[in-house]
Write an enzyme that holds these catalytic residues in place. Structure first.
Site, PDB file in Angstrom:
ATOM      1  N   HIS A 208       0.804  -1.221   0.000  1.00 52.99           N
ATOM      2  CA  HIS A 208       0.000   0.000   0.000  1.00 52.99           C
ATOM      3  C   HIS A 208       0.834   1.266   0.000  1.00 52.99           C
ATOM      4  CE1 HIS A 208      -3.700  -2.321   1.463  1.00 52.99           C
ATOM      5  NE2 HIS A 208      -3.747  -2.087   0.175  1.00 52.99           N
ATOM      6  N   GLU A 450      -0.947 -19.115 -23.436  1.00 53.12           N
ATOM      7  CA  GLU A 450       0.104 -18.723 -22.493  1.00 53.12           C
ATOM      8  C   GLU A 450       0.919 -19.923 -22.015  1.00 53.12           C
ATOM      9  OE1 GLU A 450      -1.616 -16.714 -19.106  1.00 53.12           O
ATOM     10  OE2 GLU A 450      -3.289 -18.113 -18.965  1.00 53.12           O
ATOM     11  N   ASP A 474       2.982 -15.266 -18.744  1.00 60.73           N
ATOM     12  CA  ASP A 474       3.162 -16.685 -18.442  1.00 60.73           C
ATOM     13  C   ASP A 474       3.906 -17.406 -19.552  1.00 60.73           C
ATOM     14  OD1 ASP A 474       2.133 -17.339 -15.887  1.00 60.73           O
ATOM     15  OD2 ASP A 474       0.157 -16.782 -16.621  1.00 60.73           O
ATOM     16  N   CYS A 521      -2.154  -9.640 -24.538  1.00 62.23           N
ATOM     17  CA  CYS A 521      -2.543  -8.937 -23.309  1.00 62.23           C
ATOM     18  C   CYS A 521      -1.499  -9.049 -22.207  1.00 62.23           C
ATOM     19  CB  CYS A 521      -3.902  -9.420 -22.823  1.00 62.23           C
ATOM     20  SG  CYS A 521      -3.892 -11.129 -22.290  1.00 62.23           S
TER      21      CYS A 521
HETATM   22  C1  PEP Z   1      -0.219 -13.290 -18.942  1.00 61.59           C
HETATM   23  O1  PEP Z   1       0.145 -14.352 -18.435  1.00 61.59           O
HETATM   24  O2  PEP Z   1       0.435 -12.684 -19.814  1.00 61.59           O
HETATM   25  C2  PEP Z   1      -1.470 -12.650 -18.508  1.00 61.59           C
HETATM   26  C3  PEP Z   1      -1.966 -11.606 -19.138  1.00 61.59           C
HETATM   27  O3  PEP Z   1      -2.083 -13.129 -17.419  1.00 61.59           O
HETATM   28  P1  PEP Z   1      -1.556 -12.974 -15.911  1.00 61.59           P
HETATM   29  O4  PEP Z   1      -0.477 -11.930 -15.889  1.00 61.59           O
HETATM   30  O5  PEP Z   1      -2.766 -12.584 -15.138  1.00 61.59           O
HETATM   31  O6  PEP Z   1      -1.060 -14.342 -15.579  1.00 61.59           O
HETATM   32 MG    MG Z   2      -1.258 -15.565 -17.346  1.00 72.45          MG
END
Ligand code: PEP
Ligand code: MG
Length: 597
Positions: A208, A450, A474, A521
């Site tokens: 925080h 992933e 990942d 993403c």
């Molecule tokens: C990823 O693995 O790139 C992803 C977007 O998911 P997270 O970071 O939540 O594992």
């Molecule tokens: Mg992921």
């Protein structure tokens, strides 16, 4: 968010040797100044006996201290709400909850009655017990709550004995605050005009104190090992919150280099703002689409304000972790509906529960795993807990009646998992129909790419889904066999590795051949240096954290698609991640450097 802050020109250069220490970048910006060692004023916890007939009086003292502390925190909370906003002020709700926690209060009172010790001593023992419990939890978020508890018990003890806290009020000029650890109420009680930057030995990106530093634009680096050793009066410190490093007693050359970096960041920020209303088109007019990653309806709103084209990744586990329990169908539905309505008419891709790995509920009750990231995580957990999964699927489906929703499954490693997840989705639809609930019957279904196996078989996965989203966070760890949260091997976690680039190429090609829309993403999607390769590889849907959207678009408008494709061809022949990284930086600098001169 302020991404650049001041360099203190008045700092006297020392003749001491320069030392560079590495930590975790926690709040962007660069600052340099004299060191201010922030020490917690540890109060001595006295121990004396209290006669039985005086126990009620001792308990009354405790209640009094609870009330005074409550008022103080309420006051700090109001100040933070006024200066930083309601979201940041919410941090203190956790403190207020500790003060109202019946179990803790009862425990202290019982301790007084059964041991006959004074209240300070009893409070110390009870809070230490709670602290030890939280501190051994695997879950980073919950472990950080241990420091909230320590903070509160320190404040209570001070109020019991009438001591005042340490602060920055006496400082004559602004300094770089250095501490082993920093609590939220420390941060709130600091005079911001006296703090140039923050560097701490402990802490993570979700603590925080760090969230508040980020919200108020103070550069910060946390997790800097041995930072405070031998550091004292007369030392100066440069904090680089972009790269996560601190330079002790920086040389004139280092300061000159950083001074230029600072001026350039400021200029870039104003150019990015000038471009804010421009469309996301490359220099030759090819469109690319930017989406927001979010885990709360507030972040969805921030993304919309930054002109994203929808929510590319909504991480649902944050709600579960905040509550530390499985939220009911109604709670989940209201949460999803809020974000769907916030994004409407834009679409929201809701990812089903990705618990496991470093995101664990009820740690005490769960079996320890040797390899949590390769273990009982995400879709694996959901398929083994169909009732929990069905609750979430029904909540998502119900929210789909309020806007454009897509559903996405995480950590898919085989076709069977998608098929089983879809069977459960159909069951959820059937149950809702029986209850005459409204939902989007033809909701789009996608899966994350992933895992290395998902990359290899994405043509087979394409038969089962409507879209893909590449989770590079990942994918990098699984592809390179490098645990994404292990500090010791962090240098091997390389998104620029040729294996990653080749995998991306393969996935993009298959998506095109099979006609499946695809988004990236993972964190690389928000890194402007990666943008030309992602576009060149054919990824024109990118999803990232809202504060990164504008800078990404700004850079995307400064090169052509043709240049991206040439860059990709060149990169695909390169063997070393470090060379690829340098080449991307060169590509970026060539197009941005002139603008910043
Ligand atoms: C990823 O693995 O790139 C992803 C977007 O998911 P997270 O970071 O939540 O594992
Ligand atoms: Mg992921």
């Amino acid at each position: 968010m302020e991404v650049f802050s001041k360099m203190d020109d008045d700092v006297k250069l020392t003749t001491k040797d320069e030392r560079t220490l590495f930590g975790i970048p926690a709040s962007p910006g660069v600052a340099h100044g004299q060191v201010f060692r922030f020490l917690h004023e540890e109060v001595e916890v006295l121990n004396y006996e209290v006669k039985k007939e005086d126990h009620p009086q001792e308990i009354a003292r405790f209640k009094d201290a609870l009330r005074v502390t409550h008022n103080q925190i309420q006051e700090v909370r109001e100040g933070v709400a006024k200066n930083l906003g309601e979201k940041e002020a919410g941090i203190f709700d956790a403190h207020l909850m500790v003060l109202e926690d019946k179990a803790l209060i009862d425990d202290v009172e019982n301790e007084i009655k059964t041991t006959g010790d004074n209240v300070e001593q009893c409070l110390h023992r009870v809070s230490q017990k709670y602290y030890d419990y939280f501190n051994q939890l695997e879950d980073v978020y919950l472990r950080e709550r241990a420091s909230d508890l320590k903070d509160i018990s320190r404040r209570l003890t001070r109020n019991l004995i009438g001591a005042t806290g340490a602060g920055t009020a006496f400082l004559e000029d602004p300094r770089v605050l250095v501490s082993e650890d920093l609590t939220p109420s420390d941060t709130a009680s600091l005079d911001r005009s006296k703090i140039l930057a923050i560097a701490t030995e402990t802490g993570g990106q979700t603590s925080h104190a760090v969230i508040m530093a980020r919200a108020s634009g103070v550069p910060a680096v946390v997790g800097v090992r041995s930072l405070t050793e031998g550091l004292g009066k007369g030392d100066s410190l440069l904090v680089d919150g972009f790269e996560g490093l601190v330079v002790v007693n920086p040389s004139e050359t280092t300061l000159f280099r950083y001074g230029r970096v600072g001026v350039r960041r400021k200029k870039l920020k104003s150019l990015v703002e000038e471009d804010a209303k421009e469309p996301a088109l490359t220099k030759d007019g090819q469109p690319f689409q930017l989406f927001a990653n979010a885990d709360s309806p507030e972040e969805v709103k921030a993304g919309i304000e930054s002109a994203c084209e929808g929510v590319g990744l909504f991480r649902t586990e944050a709600l579960f972790l905040r509550k530390n329990e499985m939220p009911t169908e109604e709670v989940q539905f209201l949460h999803y509906r809020e974000l769907v309505e916030a994004a409407n008419p834009l679409s929201v891709t809701i990812r089903t529960l990705d618990l496991g790995g470093d995101k664990v509920l009820n740690q005490g009750e769960r079996e320890q795993e040797n390899n949590p990231f390769m273990g009982f995580r995400a879709i694996r957990y959901c398929l083994q807990n169909p009732e929990t999964f069905l609750v979430q699927l029904r909540a998502i489906l119900k929210a789909s009646a309020f806007g454009k929703v897509k559903v996405m499954f995480p950590m898919i490693s085989g076709v069977g998992e998608v098929i089983r997840a879809k069977v459960l989705l159909e069951r959820a639809k059937k149950e809702l129909k029986e209850q005459s609930e409204d939902f989007d019957e033809s909701i789009d279904v996608g899966c994350m790419i992933e895992t290395p196996s998902a990359v290899t078989i994405c043509d087979l996965l394409a038969r089962e889904v409507d879209f893909f989203s590449v989770g590079t966070n990942d994918l990098v760890q699984y592809l390179l066999a490098v645990d994404r949260v292990n500090n010791q091997i962090a240098y091997l976690y390389e998104p620029h590795h040729p294996a990653v680039i080749r995998s991306l190429e393969q996935v993009s090609r298959v998506a095109k051949e099979t006609g499946k829309p695809i988004t990236v993403c993972g964190e690389i999607a928000g890194d402007p240096h990666f943008l030309p390769i992602l576009l060149g590889l054919g990824f024109d849907h990118l999803s990232c954290a809202p504060p990164l959207l504008q800078e990404l678009k700004f850079f995307g408008r400064r090169f052509t698609y043709e240049e991206c494709r040439e860059l990709v061809n060149e990169i695909l022949t390169m063997g070393r991640p470090v060379h690829i990284k340098e080449r991307l930086k060169e590509f970026y600098d060539l197009r941005v450097a002139d603008l910043l001169a």
